[in-house]
Design an enzyme around this catalytic site. Structure first.
Site, PDB file in Angstrom:
ATOM      1  N   TYR A   1     -14.165  13.425  10.449  1.00  7.84           N
ATOM      2  CA  TYR A   1     -15.253  13.244   9.495  1.00  7.84           C
ATOM      3  C   TYR A   1     -16.239  14.389   9.698  1.00  7.84           C
ATOM      4  CZ  TYR A   1     -18.389  10.694   6.377  1.00  7.84           C
ATOM      5  OH  TYR A   1     -19.189  10.335   5.323  1.00  7.84           O
TER       6      TYR A   1
ATOM      7  N   LYS B   1       4.961  -5.437  -3.034  1.00  4.76           N
ATOM      8  CA  LYS B   1       5.592  -4.187  -3.457  1.00  4.76           C
ATOM      9  C   LYS B   1       5.212  -3.055  -2.495  1.00  4.76           C
ATOM     10  CE  LYS B   1       7.786  -2.518  -7.205  1.00  4.76           C
ATOM     11  NZ  LYS B   1       8.788  -3.207  -8.024  1.00  4.76           N
TER      12      LYS B   1
END
Length: 450
Positions: free
Chosen positions: A49, A104
């Site tokens: 970051y 899925k």
């Protein structure tokens, strides 16, 4: 067959529903986000970051292609649905459809090492759907559209395929068509039929069968050998509602013009009579297809009853009526012609060559590789396609798709070989499966063991 045996079979077929209702609330969902980079201590956040992350940001700003090297975009797929046609449940809405898209995403990761994310859109407006997907492009390497009602699903897919910079496919169209084609290649051999000469009945004229009919033609089947039946009867150019079809359902009207030249009228039994093969993607059963109708088909017919969650006819009923090969969409019956054998590897191969679209030829390449794998194992009445636990087929399928993308001129990476793509997919899929096993062994609790 006695009532006791029938009841036992039906009880076994219903068990997945009972387990699902018990386990979904136990785990409170099926997905979570985990980092894949090292975090040795808090100093590492200066890399991942601020301030360090500014460096790759500048690199990507100068060269957008570097996003594929410096972020996970190369392996991200958005699973996008509006919940208007979920499994065999119909228009249950985006919130109720979320468990399906989570499932899925698990299949994507476990079978294809693809990082997929469920995205449920709270709109039935196809234009808003299209615009939202286009806006999301920077994050993803591809989109898998799912469970969208027709006829808007056709326009949504066609528009996004033409206007997006990354591959977009509709699994209920292209994915279903690919796995059905794979199963049919081998079913025809088991039944002693010549593939190109098959006579075909289609029950249901939704997204899946429309696309399957088109893919069959590309694969060599004559469309004049098909009879398609929707909820109002067989499709043909003399239909009383032809003006409605022309204006509201152009894909169905296309089938009216291309199939059933003898204008056979009636319903499902008339469509099935004297046919070699029936594929049903319609209303969940049982009882949608009757055993007596199978008896009117040509000898040793092929029956694909693929409605979810329950097939249009129980497999044992179809076999008792004379079917040579029976397939369904369920994993608890033999011959599961389910999209799970297609989309994980097809996207693996697509992403690995940075293909800009997924062509019909790529779908056919996947179907042929699946069929070839099963034939090498030894096909028979109860084994026409590989099963999900035969994981070795996925890297082969991915490589076949990637090489076809190169051949079709839609790949961004053009120096790949079948062997290199297969090796890369094998490494990624094994790593994904091993991570699952570690999580299951160390962190994921078993409610039945408590």
């Amino acid at each position: 067959m006695g009532n006791e045996s029938q009841d036992k079979r039906i009880a076994q077929a219903n068990k997945p529903f009972e387990d699902a209702n018990r386990l979904h609330p136990y785990y409170r969902g099926k997905l979570e986000v985990q980092p894949k980079c090292r975090i040795r201590d808090f100093n590492d956040f200066a890399i991942w970051y601020s301030p360090g992350v500014a460096a790759p940001c500048r690199e990507i700003e100068a060269d957008p292609e570097k996003a594929y090297e410096m972020t996970s975009k190369w392996n991200y797929v958005g699973v996008v649905s509006d919940g208007t046609r979920v499994l065999g449940l119909g228009d249950i809405g985006p919130l109720a459809g979320l468990p399906v898209m989570e499932g899925k995403a698990i299949l994507f990761k476990y079978l294809g090492a693809v990082d997929a994310f469920p995205i449920m859109l709270d709109t039935k407006d196809p234009d808003k759907f299209i615009e939202t997907v286009k806006i999301l492009q920077p994050t993803f390497g591809g989109f898998n559209l799912e469970d969208i009602a027709q006829p808007k699903c056709f326009r949504i897919l066609d528009t996004l395929r033409s206007e997006c910079d990354i591959p977009v496919w509709h699994d209920d169209q292209q994915g279903t068509a690919a796995i059905l084609l794979s199963g049919l290649y081998n079913a025809a051999k088991v039944a002693g039929r010549t593939f190109e000469d098959l006579t075909i009945a289609m029950v249901g004229a939704g997204a899946a069968n429309v696309r399957f009919a088109a893919l069959l033609e590309t694969a060599g089947i004559k469309m004049e050998n098909m009879v398609v039946c929707d909820s109002r009867g067989t499709l043909h150019t003399d239909r009383e509602d032809r003006e409605r079809l022309q204006s509201q359902y152009p894909e169905k009207w296309w089938l009216c013009q291309r199939t059933n030249p003898k204008r056979i009228k009636g319903g499902i039994p008339e469509a099935m009579k004297d046919r070699d093969f029936v594929v049903s993607l319609s209303t969940p059963g049982p009882g949608i297809i009757q055993p007596d109708w199978i008896k009117t088909m040509n000898p040793d017919p092929i029956v694909f009853a693929c409605a979810n969650p329950t097939p249009e006819i129980w497999p044992w009923e179809a076999k008792e009526a004379g079917a040579k090969v029976v397939a369904t969409g369920r994993s608890d019956f033999p011959n599961q012609v389910n999209n799970s054998m297609g989309f994980p590897a097809i996207f693996r191969g697509t992403l690995d060559v940075r293909a800009k679209t997924i062509t019909d030829n790529m779908c056919i390449a996947a179907a042929k590789e699946l069929a070839r794998f099963a034939e090498e194992k030894g096909i028979h009445e109860d084994y026409i396609v590989p099963t999900m636990d035969e994981w070795e087929v996925y890297p082969r399928e991915a490589a076949a798709v990637g090489m076809q993308a190169v051949a079709d001129g839609v790949a961004g990476v053009t120096d790949a070989t079948f062997e290199s793509l297969q090796a890369n997919a094998t490494e990624m899929i094994l790593e994904s499966r091993n991570k699952f096993q570690t999580l299951q062994r160390e962190f994921i609790t078993d409610p039945d063991a408590e």
